[in-house]
Design a protein around this motif. Structure first.
Motif, mmCIF file in Angstrom:
data_model
loop_
_atom_site.group_PDB
_atom_site.id
_atom_site.type_symbol
_atom_site.label_atom_id
_atom_site.label_comp_id
_atom_site.label_asym_id
_atom_site.label_seq_id
_atom_site.Cartn_x
_atom_site.Cartn_y
_atom_site.Cartn_z
ATOM 1 N N TYR A 61 0.859 -1.110 -0.178
ATOM 2 C CA TYR A 61 0.105 -0.041 0.032
ATOM 3 C C TYR A 61 0.851 1.252 0.089
ATOM 4 O O TYR A 61 0.513 2.050 -0.825
ATOM 5 C CB TYR A 61 -0.878 -0.164 1.338
ATOM 6 C CG TYR A 61 -1.724 1.152 1.260
ATOM 7 C CD1 TYR A 61 -2.807 1.528 0.683
ATOM 8 C CD2 TYR A 61 -1.227 2.230 2.241
ATOM 9 C CE1 TYR A 61 -3.663 2.471 0.742
ATOM 10 C CE2 TYR A 61 -2.368 3.519 2.365
ATOM 11 C CZ TYR A 61 -3.038 3.652 1.739
ATOM 12 O OH TYR A 61 -4.001 4.763 1.949
ATOM 13 N N SER A 64 2.795 1.371 -3.320
ATOM 14 C CA SER A 64 2.111 1.646 -4.476
ATOM 15 C C SER A 64 0.763 2.564 -4.378
ATOM 16 O O SER A 64 0.644 3.664 -4.260
ATOM 17 C CB SER A 64 1.292 0.168 -5.351
ATOM 18 O OG SER A 64 2.582 -0.563 -5.729
ATOM 19 N N SER A 65 -0.552 1.707 -4.087
ATOM 20 C CA SER A 65 -1.615 2.421 -3.774
ATOM 21 C C SER A 65 -2.722 1.399 -3.433
ATOM 22 O O SER A 65 -2.496 0.206 -3.302
ATOM 23 C CB SER A 65 -2.273 3.074 -5.166
ATOM 24 O OG SER A 65 -2.603 1.841 -6.164
#
Length: 464
Positions: A61, A64-65
């Motif tokens: 998380y 990245s996203s």
């Protein structure tokens, strides 16, 4: 057949119950310890796996996203035996995962702390899920932006395994209790049969059947060993009882005659009082009878005192050679008066642990008997003292008519007199006293027909 009440009162029941309780308590304790330890181990393993997976998703998380995390969770949730995943927004709306419904106690929820939940697994394409709720151990992690990540492991298999173990334990305990009850009934009935047999025999013995003995079945168990010991004790008691009866009868028989003579003389003296000049003639025999009775009772008391190992009969270092030399010198004139000769062969320097007075009494009885009953053409009486490595051996032998072999075992009984001896004064206590003195000194007494003559051998232990 033993009644239940009697079975409950048996030692076998109490022991069986005690052993059963101990086994059950130990088994339960051991199982509880193993179960608790195993559960903690499984929990730690689950938490470690959950922590590792949360750390991976958190790292993903941050690197990245949220979309990347949701895609990873979606891929993992499709795998067989997948873990429990749920991602929600800050309002609790589900965004990804394989959980359709989550049931838990909000009070136990803390971030990064494992807590139990019940959940319904989401299965895409199956519509409404009627599957029963599963149990799981989960942890909550709060991502950036208020998003919440829930990761856990299903524990239904572990719970099912624990249920199987508990059922097995209950079954094992029931089997153990059942076997314990069977063994108790078997042992109790077996023990009670033997106890009843012992009690019945004991009642017979108490009732006067002194020949009765406790039953022995030859099994060699505790009851058999106890019965052998008790029977041996009863044999000894019976022997002592018979001996006491024999002694009582002998005392009554042997003392009745001198007491009767004494009474008759005293009665005669009372009815016709003798003149002073005849007083010794009348009263002298009475005094002799009194002396005979006193000697008899003194002999009995000495035998009893020595056989009971009474105080005052302690042993001390004694020069046996010197003692026998004195006795031989003392009895030499008596032998000449009897027309006999005393031949002494005494080894010098023989020392034992003994009681001189008792030893003198013992030798006096032996030599008195030899001079009294050992008359022979040679008129010889031998007195020998020899020393071996561990013993001092005293031998007194005459060359008279001797004693028949079948009579030898009876000679050391109290008041036993052979037919040839009844014409001569005596009470039949001499060899009984010799036996008591030898026994008190830890020695051995041997009587045998010397062919010709009668021989007495006494072996006394030398000091260590």
């Amino acid at each position: 057949m033993p009644t239940p009440t009697r079975l409950f009162r048996t030692t076998a029941f109490k022991l069986s119950l005690a052993y059963l309780c101990v086994i059950v308590v130990l088994s339960l304790g051991l199982i509880a310890y193993i179960s608790s330890t195993t559960a903690r181990l499984f929990d730690r393993q689950l938490e470690t796996a959950i922590d590792r997976e949360i750390a991976e998703l958190n790292a993903e998380y941050e690197a990245s996203s949220l979309f990347k995390v949701m895609r990873t969770i979606g891929r993992r949730a499709m795998q067989p035996d997948a873990s429990v995943y749920l991602v929600t927004d800050f309002s609790g709306n589900p965004l990804a995962g394989n959980v359709s419904e989550l049931m838990y106690d909000p009070a136990v929820v803390s971030e990064n702390v494992a807590f139990p939940v019940r959940y319904m697994r989401f299965k895409p394409g199956e519509g409404e899920n009627n599957e029963e709720a599963h149990r799981a151990l989960v942890k909550l992690s709060v991502l950036g932006g208020g998003y919440r990540l829930l990761v856990g492991r299903d524990v239904e298999d572990r719970i099912e395994f624990a249920t199987i173990i508990r059922r097995s334990i209950r079954g094992a305990i029931i089997v153990v209790v059942g076997l314990g009850l069977l063994s108790w009934i078997f042992l109790s009935r077996s023990v009670l049969r033997k106890v009843d047999a012992v009690a019945a025999s004991s009642q017979k013995i108490i009732g006067g059947d002194l020949a009765r003995r406790l039953p022995v079945d030859g099994s060699g168990d505790e009851f058999d060993r106890l019965a052998h010991s008790v029977n041996a004790m009863l044999d000894e008691i019976n022997r002592l009882h018979s001996g006491l009866q024999e002694v009582s009868q002998n005392i009554a028989h042997d003392l009745k005659t001198p007491l009767t003579r004494l009474r008759n003389r005293l009665d005669e003296a009372m009815r016709s009082p003798p003149a002073a000049s005849r007083a010794p003639e009348i009263l002298g025999p009475a005094i002799e009878e009194c002396d005979h009775l006193i000697r008899t009772f003194e002999a009995l008391l000495t035998i009893a005192r020595v056989e009971s190992n009474a105080a005052g009969v302690a042993l001390a270092r004694t020069d046996l050679s010197a003692l026998l030399e004195d006795i031989a010198e003392f009895y030499d004139p008596a032998a000449e008066d009897a027309g006999m000769s005393l031949v002494a062969k005494i080894a010098p320097g023989v020392v034992i642990d003994g009681e001189p007075t008792l030893l003198r009494t013992m030798m006096a009885n032996l030599l008195d008997n030899a001079l009294k009953y050992g008359a022979s053409p040679t008129g010889q009486v031998d007195l020998v003292l020899e020393r071996t490595d561990a013993e001092a051996t005293i031998v007194v032998r005459d060359f008279g008519t001797g004693v028949a072999n079948e009579d030898l075992p009876r000679l050391t009984d109290r008041f036993v007199r052979m037919d040839a001896a009844r014409t001569k004064p005596g009470a039949g206590l001499g060899l009984a006293m010799v036996k008591a003195v030898v026994g008190h000194h830890g020695g051995r007494l041997t009587l045998d027909d010397a062919g010709p003559g009668f021989r007495v051998s006494i072996a006394l232990p030398l000091p260590a």
